[in-house]
Each structure stands twice: as C-alpha cells, then as structure tokens.
Design an enzyme around this catalytic site. Structure first.
Site, PDB file in Angstrom:
ATOM      1  N   CYS A 182      -5.375   3.271   9.902  1.00 38.50           N
ATOM      2  CA  CYS A 182      -5.855   4.649  10.032  1.00 38.50           C
ATOM      3  C   CYS A 182      -7.359   4.693  10.283  1.00 38.50           C
ATOM      4  O   CYS A 182      -7.998   5.732  10.132  1.00 38.50           O
ATOM      5  CB  CYS A 182      -5.491   5.466   8.787  1.00 38.50           C
ATOM      6  N   ASN A 226      -3.094  -6.294  -6.371  1.00 34.70           N
ATOM      7  CA  ASN A 226      -3.932  -6.317  -5.179  1.00 34.70           C
ATOM      8  C   ASN A 226      -3.087  -6.904  -4.043  1.00 34.70           C
ATOM      9  O   ASN A 226      -2.543  -7.999  -4.159  1.00 34.70           O
ATOM     10  CB  ASN A 226      -5.160  -7.195  -5.450  1.00 34.70           C
ATOM     11  N   ASP A 279       1.122  -1.316  -4.934  1.00 36.83           N
ATOM     12  CA  ASP A 279      -0.159  -0.603  -4.828  1.00 36.83           C
ATOM     13  C   ASP A 279      -1.060  -1.080  -5.951  1.00 36.83           C
ATOM     14  O   ASP A 279      -0.590  -1.533  -6.989  1.00 36.83           O
ATOM     15  CB  ASP A 279       0.048   0.921  -4.920  1.00 36.83           C
ATOM     16  N   PHE A 311       0.860  -1.191   0.000  1.00 36.68           N
ATOM     17  CA  PHE A 311       0.000   0.000   0.000  1.00 36.68           C
ATOM     18  C   PHE A 311       0.900   1.247   0.000  1.00 36.68           C
ATOM     19  O   PHE A 311       0.803   2.116   0.859  1.00 36.68           O
ATOM     20  CB  PHE A 311      -0.943   0.034   1.213  1.00 36.68           C
TER      21      PHE A 311
END
Ligand code: SAH
Length: 403
Positions: free
Chosen positions: A347, A286, A260, A239
């Site tokens: 997050c 993915n 990513d 990511f």
C-alpha cells in the site's frame, strides 16, 4: 465583500495542473495578488500562470509544502457551501454505482472526488450506520462543521466520528483530534461481503478498518477455493489486522492461521471470527521472525497472504522498503507448496506497481519458483484512482499461482 486572492504560478506548476495533477507546491508559486494574510485565509483562491491565463480555483494551505489543491478548473466558479454540498452528493452517487452492495465503503476520497483533504467512510447503512470524517487540509478543516451538517442531512447516520488524529494534519499545521460528533458509541456493526464485523471507529487503524481491501478479500477467497480442489487448504494470513483475509479464507473452507504483531488487533479479529462461527488460529508475532521460523519447518501452505503496512512512507525510505518487500515475498514463496496461491499486497504509493512486480519477480527467481499471475488488483473502486495523480493509486494486490 471578501478579498479574492490570486496565486501566480511558474511554468512547472502550471504544466503540472494542466497535466491533471491537482497539487501546487509552495516552490511553484511565484507570487500573489494580493498576498493572503499568513495563517488565516480559508476561502478558495484563483490560480493563474505568468501570462495571466486562469488555471482554476484552489484551496490554500498556509503551512504545508502543498500550497494549493485544485477544486475546479474554472476560476469563475463560486466555491460556496452549495458547491461543496454538490460535490458530496456526486461522491455519494458514484458509490451507489461502484459499490452498491458494500456494507462499508469510502464515500469521499479526497482529490479523486474533487474534495481535496476530505475523507468520509461509511460503516453499515443509514439510518443506523456510522460515518467517519477526516479533514486533512487547512481549508477542509475550516469548513468541517458545515460539511458534517450537510453529510448529516444527506445520510442521516446514527453515529458521526472524526479521526483527525493522523500525521498528515501536522504538515498542515492542524491539531490531532478524534472523537464522536454525534451518537454515543464508537462501536458499530457492519456486514461486509456477507461477514459480520465489529468496528471500533475511534480505536481502529485508519477510520476503523481497511475498506480498500474489501474486494481483494473476496478475490483471494475465490482463488483459494479454486485451487483447493475440495480440500481444507492450509492458509497463512500475515499482517492480518482484524482478520480481513483470514475470515474470508476460513469461510471458503481453508484452515487459517492469522498473524499480527498487535495483540489488540488479534483480539478484535478473534471476536470477528466468533461472530461468524469461524475457527482461526491467531498468532501474535513479528512477521519477519515468524516467516523465518516457518521456513525451517517442514509444513507448507496452500495459500499465503502478505499485506504489510506501508514500508515506504517516503521516497527516501524506498530502498530499505524494497528490501523488506522482497524478503517477505521470498519467504512466503518458499512456504508455499506446488499449486499454492500467493496474495501479495503493497500500500506504499512510493512503490509503483511495476517496481513491486519486479521485486516479487526477483523473489520468485531467488526462491526458484515458477509463478503465474492470476490477477493484478488494486484498491476497491470506492477509493477511486484519479488519472494524473499517481498518489491516488496506492494499493497493489497481486494474486499469483506458485508452481
Ligand atoms: N490485512 C489487513 C490489513 C493489514 S494492516 C486487512 O486486510 O484488513 C497491517 C498490519 O500489520 C497491522 O495490523 C499491524 O499491526 C501489522 N504489523 C505491522 N508490522 C508488523 C510486523 N513486523 N509483524 C507482524 N505484524 C505487523
């Protein structure tokens, strides 16, 4: 003379405010004296409890479930233009203390700066730099033009952009909008932690980049270096977006692969790497599939970074999100060699730090790895956590040694 509206709150709403939380939900408003006309009112209102005791001054949102956002505990204060200008001055002064060297930082962080619904990010330094503004509540949106004028006077940026194309505005009944308000180009250069970045203020996620991770990028690189013992450590940044962790790890001497699912993000990441003379392999995939494939291969890594988007966007999505976090952490742990470093982030504010730690602990148990904690980190201090408002403490970043 405009009418002063007063909201009368129930016990629950009053207790919440007294406990330090700045929001009042519509269900906690018992009534009004007098009732504001629907959909038009934008001046601050007074809040009282049922016994008539004043609870402060708040911005009113006619459409959102969050009906009131506290501006001040003092109901007698005048929340005029000078009041908001002073809040901007204070927010900027706070950043000079907590992030004096940052080449990009959040100057105004909503509730934590006493400016609920206002976000201001700065990229580069004034006068050549840029600011990006988001007005995310009904009342802040109504005073946006004045706020921009005052920010312009205070900061003299070359570029001002608005990124009001974010979903939370829908709940306030506000339109989606983004564009340049000053200046002619949305592309800006910023030097962050000594690395050069190109940021597209209008095309990037958030306001262009993930400034809340700024200090975690540097911390991850420090630990990677400490555990590398002079070797070019194989590192995997999953990511990666525009290469935040990847570039820092590469500069610290690691051999980095950045992953990513967004090709546009990887193209920007590659341009950033080239700008800094760094060589990184970018993989468009993915993350879930890639981690599974890599597990079946013999290669192992010295560092793995996981920084997924918020899997839990609501409380209802928490169970599925927890399974997602556990899965990627389990796979990452299996991909690390003994003496490796795992940097794992979340997050989602719905997922508390304790719960996140439990998930990673369960993943370590399933992977049969012994793990020690190097650092428990959060968001950079220019994204302040407001005690009493747990939503403001959203970013978790655990840096772990995997034995
Ligand atoms: N680590 C970055 C921020 C990551 S934001 C930094 O520090 O700046 C999350 C990223 O995950 C986005 O770039 C998004 O494109 C990517 N993403 C979302 N779902 C994904 C998936 N299933 N596989 C791979 N990448 C994904």
């Amino acid at each position: 003379m405009s009418v002063q509206f007063t909201a009368v709150l129930n016990q629950h709403g009053a207790d919440r405010l007294r406990g330090g939380h700045p929001w009042v939900y519509d269900s906690d408003v018992l009534g009004w004296e007098p009732e504001p006309p629907p959909g038009t009112h934008t001046a601050p209102v007074i809040m009282r409890d049922r016994r008539g005791r004043e609870l402060g001054l708040a911005d009113f949102s006619p459409h959102s479930k969050i009906r009131l956002r506290r501006l001040s505990g003092n109901a007698g204060e005048r929340a005029d233009r000078e009041f908001f200008r002073q809040r901007l001055v204070q927010a900027i002064a706070y950043r000079r203390r907590v992030a004096p060297e940052a080449g990009a930082c959040r100057l105004v962080s909503s509730e934590a700066d006493g400016l609920p619904g206002l976000i201001v990010d700065q990229y580069g330094r004034a006068p050549g730099g840029a600011i990006v503004v988001q007005t995310l509540s009904w009342a802040m949106a109504a005073r946006q033009a004045e706020l921009i004028e005052d920010l312009e006077t205070l900061l003299q940026p070359a570029v001002i952009a608005e990124r009001n194309d974010t979903k939370v505005r829908e709940r306030e009944g506000l339109e989606q909008r983004s564009g340049l308000l000053r200046g002619s180009s949305p592309g800006v250069e910023a030097v962050i932690n000594g690395l050069k970045w190109h940021v597209d203020l209008l095309a990037g996620q958030k306001t262009g980049g993930f400034l809340d991770q700024r200090e975690n990028w540097a911390a991850a690189a420090r630990w990677a270096q400490a555990f590398a013992a002079g070797e070019a450590l194989p590192a995997l940044d999953v990511f990666t977006y525009q290469g935040g962790f990847a570039l820092h790890l590469a500069r610290a001497g690691a051999r980095v692969e950045g992953v990513d699912s967004s090709r546009a993000a990887l193209e920007a990441a590659d341009a950033n790497a080239v700008r800094n003379g760094l060589n990184i392999d970018w993989i468009e995939a993915n993350a879930f599939d890639l981690l599974r494939d890599y597990e079946a291969q013999p290669r192992r890594f010295g560092v793995v970074v996981l920084d997924p988007p918020a899997f839990a966007k609501s409380r209802a999505a928490l169970d599925a999100a927890a399974a997602g976090y556990k899965e990627i952490n389990l796979r990452a742990l299996k991909l690390l060699r003994a003496g490796g470093v795992l940097v794992t982030c979340s997050c989602s504010h719905h997922l508390g730090e304790g719960h996140f730690l439990e998930l990673v602990t369960a993943a370590a148990a399933d992977a049969r790895r012994t793990v020690t904690v190097l650092e428990r980190r959060g968001q950079a201090p220019d994204h302040p956590v407001l005690l009493g408002a747990p939503e403001t403490a959203y970013l978790k970043c655990l840096i772990l040694a995997v034995h």
